[in-house]
Write an enzyme that holds these catalytic residues in place. Structure first.
Site, short mmCIF file in Angstrom:
data_model
loop_
_atom_site.label_atom_id
_atom_site.label_comp_id
_atom_site.label_asym_id
_atom_site.label_seq_id
_atom_site.Cartn_x
_atom_site.Cartn_y
_atom_site.Cartn_z
N LYS A 113 28.39 -19.08 -59.78
CA LYS A 113 27.10 -18.94 -60.64
C LYS A 113 27.16 -17.99 -61.90
O LYS A 113 26.72 -18.34 -62.74
CB LYS A 113 26.15 -18.51 -59.71
CG LYS A 113 25.65 -19.64 -58.87
CD LYS A 113 24.22 -19.76 -58.43
CE LYS A 113 23.96 -21.07 -57.74
NZ LYS A 113 22.40 -21.23 -56.97
N LYS A 195 29.81 -30.25 -56.33
CA LYS A 195 28.81 -30.41 -55.07
C LYS A 195 27.47 -30.98 -56.31
O LYS A 195 27.30 -30.45 -57.34
CB LYS A 195 28.57 -29.04 -54.73
CG LYS A 195 27.12 -28.86 -53.83
CD LYS A 195 27.12 -27.34 -53.54
CE LYS A 195 25.97 -26.78 -54.23
NZ LYS A 195 24.77 -26.41 -53.60
N LYS A 198 20.78 -28.63 -57.58
CA LYS A 198 19.44 -29.12 -58.30
C LYS A 198 19.66 -28.34 -59.63
O LYS A 198 18.92 -28.91 -60.24
CB LYS A 198 18.41 -28.86 -57.29
CG LYS A 198 18.39 -27.37 -56.91
CD LYS A 198 16.99 -27.08 -56.37
CE LYS A 198 17.01 -26.80 -54.93
NZ LYS A 198 17.48 -25.36 -54.60
P1 ATP Z 1 20.93 -24.31 -56.63
O1 ATP Z 1 21.51 -25.45 -57.58
O2 ATP Z 1 19.72 -24.01 -57.44
O3 ATP Z 1 21.80 -23.43 -56.23
P2 ATP Z 1 21.11 -25.99 -54.86
O4 ATP Z 1 20.94 -27.52 -54.95
O5 ATP Z 1 22.68 -25.73 -54.23
O6 ATP Z 1 20.52 -24.81 -55.73
P3 ATP Z 1 19.96 -24.78 -52.42
O7 ATP Z 1 18.68 -24.11 -52.49
O8 ATP Z 1 20.97 -23.76 -52.79
O9 ATP Z 1 20.40 -25.68 -53.30
O10 ATP Z 1 20.35 -25.16 -50.90
C1 ATP Z 1 19.73 -25.45 -50.04
C2 ATP Z 1 20.34 -26.06 -48.80
O11 ATP Z 1 20.64 -27.28 -49.09
C3 ATP Z 1 21.67 -25.38 -48.51
O12 ATP Z 1 21.56 -25.42 -47.01
C4 ATP Z 1 22.58 -26.05 -49.12
O13 ATP Z 1 23.97 -25.87 -48.24
C5 ATP Z 1 22.09 -27.61 -48.69
N1 ATP Z 1 22.58 -28.36 -50.02
C6 ATP Z 1 22.54 -28.01 -51.44
N2 ATP Z 1 23.24 -28.94 -52.12
C7 ATP Z 1 23.91 -29.54 -51.18
C8 ATP Z 1 24.92 -30.70 -51.15
N3 ATP Z 1 25.40 -31.20 -52.29
N4 ATP Z 1 25.41 -31.16 -50.07
C9 ATP Z 1 24.96 -30.92 -49.09
N5 ATP Z 1 24.05 -29.83 -48.75
C10 ATP Z 1 23.48 -29.39 -49.81
#
Ligand code: ATP
Ligand code: LTN
Length: 330
Positions: A113, A195, A198
């Site tokens: 990040k 990955k 969002k």
């Molecule tokens: P950001 O991009 O703002 O960091 P994010 O999409 O990575 O957000 P988080 O809120 O950080 O989402 O994650 C919430 C949950 O969803 C966590 O348990 C994370 O491991 C899971 N998660 C997020 N993205 C994925 C993915 N691509 N595949 C599987 N699990 C995911």
């Protein structure tokens, strides 16, 4: 016998994605009968990226509605918003004094990040895992269901908890991470070695839970694959591998069964099948989501009751922590 405790959360830092669903919420739903579950919308964590206030408000409420729409029952689970329970922030200060600069510097999420948001490497981004550790420890959680990107954060939580326990006597349960066998890391549809996240700028890389069917179809059609042209599980085909995982979770099949079914089909046919499977899974979630967003009073009722219940548990642990370190009770 008392039920074991689960804690998990998602940041309201944007619209929830298929990755959040498959990696996290879909598993939470499966665990809700067997465990005493706390599922939180972690708005304090979301502040580590700049959030427009009115968007943050909407996204927080939407995340709560998604939890319910995916099938989390507020009677069985404690559903709440992190900032409603001040014990999280209070505990985080104390625990930050027991967490080392060196160990936080090794966190891959911090490294990722800070390279992505080089103009805003704030102190919160660095101490993020301490707050996450407190989320988990305040509820004496046994299990933390997350996607694989969060494994390292659960490991540091265990280290911090053990350090406190050793220094001041047994206080915290040491939590275990729980990662799904398939779908622990759903990849970007545009760069399948990254990955699906969002906060990605490229919307074509992400399936949002609330994307309408035609948008889902279009995004899968455009998904990056390879020139090999065979539906099979191979590390040289990260795009196809990702589509196989998504299909396999949505249709409740093993990845090998998916390959068996589609090994003689072209990518076009397979992509359409993946899109259809996702659309089918998301349809009831979307319908219920829209109903819930039209019933703000109900959402408020749920998160208020959740906060009260969470507060009681969290306060109890915080009181214990304060007492053990030598703070004088008021
Ligand atoms: P950001 O991009 O703002 O960091 P994010 O999409 O990575 O957000 P988080 O809120 O950080 O989402 O994650 C919430 C949950 O969803 C966590 O348990 C994370 O491991 C899971 N998660 C997020 N993205 C994925 C993915 N691509 N595949 C599987 N699990 C995911
Ligand atoms: N860091 C997590 C969100 C999160 C979380 C938690 C997950 C904050 N606190 C406690 C499990 C348990 C993420 O997904 N980025």
């Amino acid at each position: 016998m008392e039920k074991k405790v689960i804690f998990s959360g998602i940041q309201p830092s944007g619209k929830l994605t298929l990755g959040n669903y498959i990696g996290a919420v879909a598993n939470w739903v499966k665990l809700q009968d067997e465990y005493d579950c706390y599922y939180c919308v972690v708005d304090l964590h979301a502040m580590t990226q700049y959030q427009v206030p009115k968007d943050l408000r909407r996204q927080t409420l939407e995340a709560m509605a998604v939890y319910l729409a995916c099938g989390l029952d507020p009677e069985k689970n404690t559903l709440f918003i992190q900032s409603h329970v001040p014990a999280h922030a209070e505990a985080a200060w104390l625990m930050s004094t027991m967490t080392y600069f060196g160990e936080l510097s090794r966190m891959t999420q911090f490294k990722d990040k800070s390279s992505r948001q080089s103009e805003n490497i704030n102190a919160g981004l660095f101490t993020y895992p301490v707050l996450m550790a407190c989320d988990i420890l305040l509820y004496q959680a046994d299990l933390v269901p997350v996607g694989s990107d969060q494994k390292q954060h659960v490991e540091i939580t265990r280290d911090i908890a053990e350090r406190f326990n050793n220094r001041y006597s047994e206080t915290f349960k040491i939590p275990e991470v729980y990662i799904p066998k398939v779908g622990a890391r759903i990849m970007s549809l545009q760069e399948p070695t990254k990955k699906m996240s969002k906060s990605d700028e490229n919307e074509n890389a992400i399936i949002y839970l609330l994307d309408p069917p035609e948008v889902i179809k279009k995004k899968f059609k455009r998904a990056v694959t390879d020139s090999i042209g065979k539906v099979q599980l191979s590390d040289d085909q990260p795009g196809i591998k990702n589509l196989i995982s998504i299909y396999s979770v949505c249709r409740n099949m093993t990845p090998e069964e998916v390959v068996e079914k589609y090994k003689n089909e072209g990518y076009g046919v397979f992509k359409d099948a993946v899109a259809d499977a996702v659309i089918e899974v998301l349809k009831p979630v979307q319908d219920r989501f829209h109903e819930l967003m039209n019933n703000k009073a109900y959402l408020e009722e749920v998160y208020k009751a959740g906060a009260e219940k969470a507060e009681r548990t969290a306060r109890k642990t915080l009181r214990k922590m304060y007492k053990k370190v030598g703070f004088i009770p008021r």
